[in-house]
Design an enzyme around this catalytic site. Structure first.
Site, PDB file in Angstrom:
ATOM      1  N   LYS A  35      -9.848  -1.544 -13.268  1.00 32.60           N
ATOM      2  CA  LYS A  35     -10.893  -2.178 -12.458  1.00 32.60           C
ATOM      3  C   LYS A  35     -12.084  -1.581 -12.849  1.00 32.60           C
ATOM      4  CE  LYS A  35      -7.995  -3.595  -8.455  1.00 32.60           C
ATOM      5  NZ  LYS A  35      -7.221  -3.355  -8.906  1.00 32.60           N
ATOM      6  N   SER A  61      -8.006  -9.347  -3.605  1.00 27.94           N
ATOM      7  CA  SER A  61      -6.799 -10.357  -2.500  1.00 27.94           C
ATOM      8  C   SER A  61      -6.462  -9.734  -1.265  1.00 27.94           C
ATOM      9  CB  SER A  61      -5.798 -10.339  -3.466  1.00 27.94           C
ATOM     10  OG  SER A  61      -5.300  -9.106  -3.346  1.00 27.94           O
TER      11      SER A  61
HETATM   12  P1  XMP Z   1       1.611  -6.767  -5.495  1.00 26.95           P
HETATM   13  O1  XMP Z   1       3.066  -5.900  -5.032  1.00 26.95           O
HETATM   14  O2  XMP Z   1       1.136  -7.158  -3.737  1.00 26.95           O
HETATM   15  O3  XMP Z   1       0.832  -6.478  -6.626  1.00 26.95           O
HETATM   16  O4  XMP Z   1       2.098  -8.026  -5.779  1.00 26.95           O
HETATM   17  C1  XMP Z   1      -0.594  -7.185  -6.560  1.00 26.95           C
HETATM   18  C2  XMP Z   1      -1.129  -5.826  -7.939  1.00 26.95           C
HETATM   19  O5  XMP Z   1      -2.401  -6.811  -8.046  1.00 26.95           O
HETATM   20  C3  XMP Z   1      -3.438  -5.281  -7.745  1.00 26.95           C
HETATM   21  N1  XMP Z   1      -4.553  -6.678  -7.003  1.00 26.95           N
HETATM   22  C4  XMP Z   1      -4.929  -6.686  -8.219  1.00 26.95           C
HETATM   23  N2  XMP Z   1      -5.628  -6.342  -8.402  1.00 26.95           N
HETATM   24  N3  XMP Z   1      -7.734  -7.202  -7.918  1.00 26.95           N
HETATM   25  C5  XMP Z   1      -6.875  -7.011  -8.948  1.00 26.95           C
HETATM   26  O6  XMP Z   1      -7.429  -6.717 -10.723  1.00 26.95           O
HETATM   27  C6  XMP Z   1      -7.126  -8.139  -7.059  1.00 26.95           C
HETATM   28  O7  XMP Z   1      -7.529  -8.535  -5.995  1.00 26.95           O
HETATM   29  C7  XMP Z   1      -5.835  -7.182  -6.386  1.00 26.95           C
HETATM   30  N4  XMP Z   1      -5.084  -7.080  -5.550  1.00 26.95           N
HETATM   31  C8  XMP Z   1      -4.118  -6.881  -5.777  1.00 26.95           C
HETATM   32  C9  XMP Z   1      -2.523  -3.768  -7.096  1.00 26.95           C
HETATM   33  O8  XMP Z   1      -3.142  -3.179  -7.041  1.00 26.95           O
HETATM   34  C10 XMP Z   1      -1.036  -4.644  -7.348  1.00 26.95           C
HETATM   35  O9  XMP Z   1      -0.883  -3.738  -8.514  1.00 26.95           O
END
Ligand code: XMP
Length: 254
Positions: free
Chosen positions: A88, A144
């Site tokens: 990010k 998210s």
């Molecule tokens: P989980 O365990 O929740 O992990 O399935 C999700 C992974 O994705 C990352 N994450 C994001 N990365 N934008 C992103 O670039 C987002 O909105 C976002 N939401 C979750 C999180 O850090 C983990 O690695």
């Protein structure tokens, strides 16, 4: 081959649109080497059911990008998978340039950047390096987690047009304008995925994290327009990661 084309090719070949988020809980520093073998094992177990691996600070901080994670990136490539660094990027251009150079040097095929920083002296140096090396840049559009609405969901006056609009709508338009290789929209907000898909169409694929642990659902994200699903804990924390990945892949394939 462009990053986008590579993702399409691998997803087709592997018959999977699942991006594994290779994340693990904090380990005491003296135990951090165990993270490498955990990650290595899970990668070995789940690779038939995924198309890409997304790395995050969870492994880069304890193992190091060059001396530790690079070996996992190479292993993933050896299995025909694509690799993404979820860093990010969110700094000034000269710093972003160094961040991007190191992550691409570590072998990552794409990295995730935050469009809040803007183009000039922000995103531009990242895109320049990515294009030179034929790597990808994926932009955040709507995250998210719950607090996403405080930033990505704000009503704003667009700096270029002067129009009243929503922050994430401008980010979706920028993803198109800059020819980003992907846009991230949380699976926890299928209505936002649908709106963003209405702007991007098939031109910029939507990557959707938030399945399982964060409450997002596979079907609603896909129906709304997500192309790839990012899944972490539902696989890495499962009793049987291979079975969990296979089940998620099968549900996503419909
Ligand atoms: P989980 O365990 O929740 O992990 O399935 C999700 C992974 O994705 C990352 N994450 C994001 N990365 N934008 C992103 O670039 C987002 O909105 C976002 N939401 C979750 C999180 O850090 C983990 O690695």
């Amino acid at each position: 081959m462009s990053f986008r084309a590579k993702m399409e090719q691998v997803a087709k070949k592997k018959e999977s649109n699942i991006v594994l988020a290779l994340d693990f809980p904090f380990e005491k520093l003296e135990n951090r080497e165990s993270l490498f073998s955990k990650a290595n094992h899970i990668l070995g177990d789940v690779h038939p059911y995924i198309c890409a691996v997304k790395f995050n600070h969870h492994l880069v901080l304890p193992l190091g990008a060059i001396d530790g994670v690079r070996k996992l990136v190479e292993k993933a490539h050896g299995m025909g998978l694509v690799t993404i660094m979820d860093c990010k990027v969110n700094d000034i251009g000269s710093t972003n340039q160094v961040i991007a150079e190191y992550y691409y040097a570590a072998g990552f095929d794409a990295l995730i950047a935050n469009p809040f920083i803007g183009w000039e002296e922000g995103l531009q140096p990242i895109f320049n390096i990515a294009r030179r090396l034929q790597r990808g840049v994926i932009l955040l559009v709507y995250m998210s987690h719950k607090g996403a609405r405080e930033g990505y969901g704000q009503t704003i006056i667009d700096a270029e047009t002067g129009d009243k609009t929503l922050q994430y709508i401008t980010f979706a338009r920028k993803a198109l304008k800059y020819a980003a290789d992907g846009a991230v929209v949380g699976a926890t907000y299928p209505e936002k995925i649908k709106e963003v898909f209405g702007i991007l169409g098939e031109k910029t694929p939507i990557y959707s994290p938030g399945i399982g642990a964060q409450g997002g659902e596979i079907k609603s994200a896909l129906v709304a327009g997500a192309r790839y699903l990012i899944v972490g804990r539902a696989i890495t924390q499962a009793e049987n990661s291979a079975e969990a990945a296979k089940e998620i892949r099968n549900l996503a394939q419909g």
